[in-house]
Design a protein around this motif. Structure first.
Motif, short mmCIF file in Angstrom:
data_model
loop_
_atom_site.label_atom_id
_atom_site.label_comp_id
_atom_site.label_asym_id
_atom_site.label_seq_id
_atom_site.Cartn_x
_atom_site.Cartn_y
_atom_site.Cartn_z
N PHE A 353 0.81 -1.22 0.00
CA PHE A 353 0.00 0.00 0.00
C PHE A 353 0.85 1.28 0.00
N ILE A 354 2.15 1.17 0.21
CA ILE A 354 3.07 2.30 0.03
C ILE A 354 4.24 1.80 -0.80
N SER A 355 4.58 2.54 -1.87
CA SER A 355 5.62 2.07 -2.79
C SER A 355 5.99 3.20 -3.74
N ALA A 356 6.98 2.93 -4.58
CA ALA A 356 7.37 3.87 -5.64
C ALA A 356 7.94 3.06 -6.79
N ASP A 357 7.64 3.48 -8.00
CA ASP A 357 8.19 2.76 -9.15
C ASP A 357 9.66 3.13 -9.34
N GLU A 358 10.27 2.53 -10.37
CA GLU A 358 11.70 2.72 -10.58
C GLU A 358 12.08 4.18 -10.78
N ALA A 359 11.25 4.91 -11.52
CA ALA A 359 11.59 6.29 -11.85
C ALA A 359 11.49 7.21 -10.64
N ASP A 360 10.63 6.86 -9.70
CA ASP A 360 10.37 7.75 -8.57
C ASP A 360 10.97 7.26 -7.26
N ALA A 361 11.74 6.18 -7.32
CA ALA A 361 12.35 5.63 -6.09
C ALA A 361 13.37 6.60 -5.52
N ARG A 362 13.42 6.64 -4.20
CA ARG A 362 14.42 7.45 -3.49
C ARG A 362 15.13 6.56 -2.48
N PRO A 363 16.45 6.60 -2.45
CA PRO A 363 17.18 5.79 -1.46
C PRO A 363 16.72 6.12 -0.05
N GLY A 364 16.46 5.08 0.72
CA GLY A 364 16.05 5.27 2.11
C GLY A 364 14.57 5.50 2.31
N ALA A 365 13.81 5.65 1.21
CA ALA A 365 12.37 5.87 1.32
C ALA A 365 11.63 4.66 0.77
N THR A 366 10.56 4.26 1.44
CA THR A 366 9.73 3.18 0.93
C THR A 366 8.96 3.62 -0.28
N GLY A 367 8.46 4.85 -0.28
CA GLY A 367 7.71 5.38 -1.41
C GLY A 367 6.57 6.25 -0.95
N LYS A 368 5.59 6.43 -1.85
CA LYS A 368 4.40 7.21 -1.56
C LYS A 368 3.20 6.28 -1.42
N VAL A 369 2.12 6.80 -0.87
CA VAL A 369 0.92 6.00 -0.72
C VAL A 369 0.40 5.61 -2.10
N VAL A 425 8.39 8.28 9.09
CA VAL A 425 8.40 9.72 8.91
C VAL A 425 7.95 9.99 7.48
N MET A 426 7.03 10.93 7.28
CA MET A 426 6.66 11.37 5.94
C MET A 426 7.33 12.70 5.67
N ASP A 427 8.04 12.82 4.55
CA ASP A 427 8.71 14.08 4.25
C ASP A 427 7.77 15.04 3.54
N ALA A 428 8.26 16.22 3.20
CA ALA A 428 7.42 17.26 2.62
C ALA A 428 6.91 16.89 1.24
N ASP A 429 7.56 15.94 0.57
CA ASP A 429 7.13 15.50 -0.76
C ASP A 429 6.20 14.30 -0.73
N GLY A 430 5.83 13.86 0.48
CA GLY A 430 4.91 12.74 0.58
C GLY A 430 5.56 11.38 0.55
N TYR A 431 6.89 11.30 0.65
CA TYR A 431 7.58 10.02 0.72
C TYR A 431 7.64 9.55 2.17
N PHE A 432 7.42 8.26 2.35
CA PHE A 432 7.41 7.67 3.68
C PHE A 432 8.75 6.98 3.93
N HIS A 433 9.38 7.30 5.06
CA HIS A 433 10.69 6.78 5.43
C HIS A 433 10.55 5.91 6.67
N TYR A 434 10.90 4.65 6.55
CA TYR A 434 10.77 3.69 7.64
C TYR A 434 11.76 3.99 8.76
N GLN A 435 11.28 3.92 10.01
CA GLN A 435 12.14 4.11 11.18
C GLN A 435 12.39 2.78 11.90
N SER A 436 11.33 2.08 12.23
CA SER A 436 11.44 0.79 12.90
C SER A 436 10.03 0.27 13.12
N ARG A 437 9.92 -0.95 13.61
CA ARG A 437 8.65 -1.37 14.18
C ARG A 437 8.45 -0.56 15.47
#
Length: 543
Positions: A353-369, A425-437
């Motif tokens: 339910f949260i992801s990003a395709d190859e073109a929009d992937a960012r290191p360290g980020a899971t992706g967008k909703v 953590v969600m950044d200003a661009d809407g990318y979700f960054h995993y911290q931990s369980r």
């Protein structure tokens, strides 16, 4: 409008007020009141002219078309109903490796309006017995080679009264039963909100739960992440390592390829070397596996021309099941040229339910909703937090958590939102960054330390093959960071390596985050799906 004669599942659903809010705001998420997912995923393909397209492939020259899979599933469905007395709503345990007969059995259960409970091949009699009791399972279809543990469980749990074995080398069992059955079967007209699968969580906490998914949930999931992020075509060939009992595999190796008329390769054994060999052998184009497999395959992949950029076929790689370290993403891309499609899913949500395709992937980020879902970061009281602030991940969409008769429903669903148990953590661009369980956040001397950040730092050291980090009690600091490290082959362990890893971590991340304790292991404890079992490490640390 339920078709279920056996109403066990509906009787044990969480009450409506305890379920999440379900959202169907995409045109592709409009479903009729009656829907059978076997009709949507399999029979529709044949009706629309795809019957002779290859659907399932396996070693040994096995190539089943959609029409062949339909015929086999129909015969098995006839056995279930005519010989074993299955009625809509009965639970049918499925036990076997990833092979075409397992898929045929799964579709037969769907067609009969029963509920599939697919189990991991490595489960023992005691664990199978717990599942049989919790789901009140009356019927089972099992790979002949795996019969011993199921027979032992059935002997202790008489509610399981009907068992058939398939792929029997003697030609008996289910194989013989289907030989005299017709190729046709009238699918039960199930309601879209009839339960079709009970998916048991893969046990990272040691206390698996049964999640209930409806017939509409599977096509709903296919209409979201695959359609908007993966974007497969009918010419794609899917391949992967997770067992079909894991919803990551059921989606990635069955539901999603069949939703577009593609084919999938089923491997009974899918270790990293076996995956690498199978990709060129079958011309696979889309790979599903866990981060640990990508890391293990990376070096060998450098010398294999299996990617599309090197004259091969592989063009997309998907990672889920656990956090994808940025170093693993970079290692795989450097080795193959392919950017991994990362994603977070959950058995409770069925898939990603949260992801990003190859073109929009960012290191360290899971992706967008993913379109079709909504997500936000909230505090412990459920108040939404601003971008840049760590908190609990809450999500809702067309799928969601329904535990089978389990008080932990109240922990997962609050105010209509699914709380996945992840800190993000969600950044200003809407990318979700995993911290931990959420339960794995380490608090040491007042500092919040996420295990994945420390693991990421240690994985960059050339002596580290794998590692896992937990917090352990400490009288002075409350908790300290402890790292369990699997060294690379040939690396000598000892106090000097401990100091080297600690110094390396201090130079890579904030010094207060470094592991004050390091223990070397030959392997990390994982579930059959590859997920790290941190609770096993906590048990080890407490001895």
């Amino acid at each position: 409008m339920t078709s279920h004669v056996d109403t066990f599942a509906r009787d044990h659903l969480p009450p409506p007020e305890a379920q999440p809010e379900f959202i169907f705001d995409l045109p592709s998420l409009q479903f009729p009141p009656q829907l059978n997912c076997a009709t949507e995923l399999l029979d529709r393909r044949v009706v629309e002219g795809d019957g002779e397209r290859v659907c399932l492939r396996a070693p040994g020259g096995i190539d089943w078309t959609y029409a062949e899979l339909q015929r086999r599933a129909n015969r098995i469905a006839n056995v279930l109903v005519r010989e074993l007395g299955v009625v809509p709503g009965n639970r049918v345990l499925l036990r076997g490796p990833n092979n075409p007969m397992m898929v045929a059995c799964w579709f037969a259960v769907m067609k009969a309006g029963a509920i599939a409970v697919t189990t991991m091949p490595l489960l023992r009699a005691k664990e199978l017995g717990q599942i049989i009791d919790k789901a009140r399972i009356t019927h089972a279809l099992c790979e002949h080679a795996l019969r011993a543990e199921l027979e032992a469980a059935a002997a202790e749990h008489p509610v399981l009264a009907h068992v058939r074995f398939f792929n029997d080398p003697s030609g008996q069992g289910l194989d013989a039963d289907t030989a005299c059955q017709p190729d046709t079967f009238d699918n039960v007209a199930t309601a879209a909100d009839d339960t079709c699968i009970l998916a048991f969580t893969s046990g990272t906490t040691g206390k698996p739960k049964a999640t209930m998914h409806f017939h509409r949930d599977l096509p709903a999931s296919a209409a979201c992440w695959p359609a908007h992020v993966l974007r497969p075509t009918a010419d794609d060939v899917f391949i992967g390592s997770p067992p079909l009992a894991f919803t990551f595999a059921l989606g990635g190796l069955v539901v999603f390829p069949m939703s577009v008329g593609a084919s999938t390769v089923l491997l009974e054994q899918a270790s990293p070397p076996q995956l690498l060999d199978a990709i060129p052998e079958f011309g696979a184009t889309i790979l599903f596996t866990a981060p640990t497999s990508y890391r293990a395959m990376a070096e060998a992949a450098r010398s294999q021309p299996f990617t599309a950029a090197r004259g091969g076929t592989l063009r997309k790689c998907v990672s889920a099941g656990e956090v994808l370290p940025a170093s693993t993403r970079a290692l795989w891309k450097d080795a193959t040229g392919i950017e991994i499609i990362d994603g977070i899913g959950a058995t409770e949500m069925f898939h990603i339910f949260i992801s990003a395709d190859e073109a929009d992937a960012r290191p360290g980020a899971t992706g967008k909703v993913v379109p079709g879902y909504r997500a936000r970061i909230v505090d412990d009281e459920g108040r939404e937090l601003p971008p840049g602030t760590a908190g609990r991940l809450a999500v809702k969409g067309p799928t969601g958590c329904r535990y089978l008769d389990d008080p932990r429903q109240a922990d997962y669903v609050r105010d209509g939102w699914n709380y996945t148990g992840d800190a993000y953590v969600m950044d200003a661009d809407g990318y979700f960054h995993y911290q931990s369980r959420v339960d794995d956040m380490i608090i040491s001397s007042g500092y919040n330390i996420g295990s994945p950040e420390v693991e990421e730092a240690l994985l960059q050291h050339p002596s580290v093959a794998e590692c896992a980090v937990i917090g352990v009690p400490d009288d002075e600091r409350g908790q300290i960071v402890k790292a369990f490290v699997v060294p690379r082959e040939g690396v000598e362990t000892g106090p000097s390596l401990v100091r080297a890893l600690q110094d390396f971590a201090k130079s890579t991340i904030a010094p207060y985050k470094y592991p004050r304790a390091v223990e070397f292991l030959t392997e990390l404890p994982r579930t059959e799906t590859g997920k790290l079992q941190r609770f096993r490490l906590r048990e080890r640390a407490s001895r």
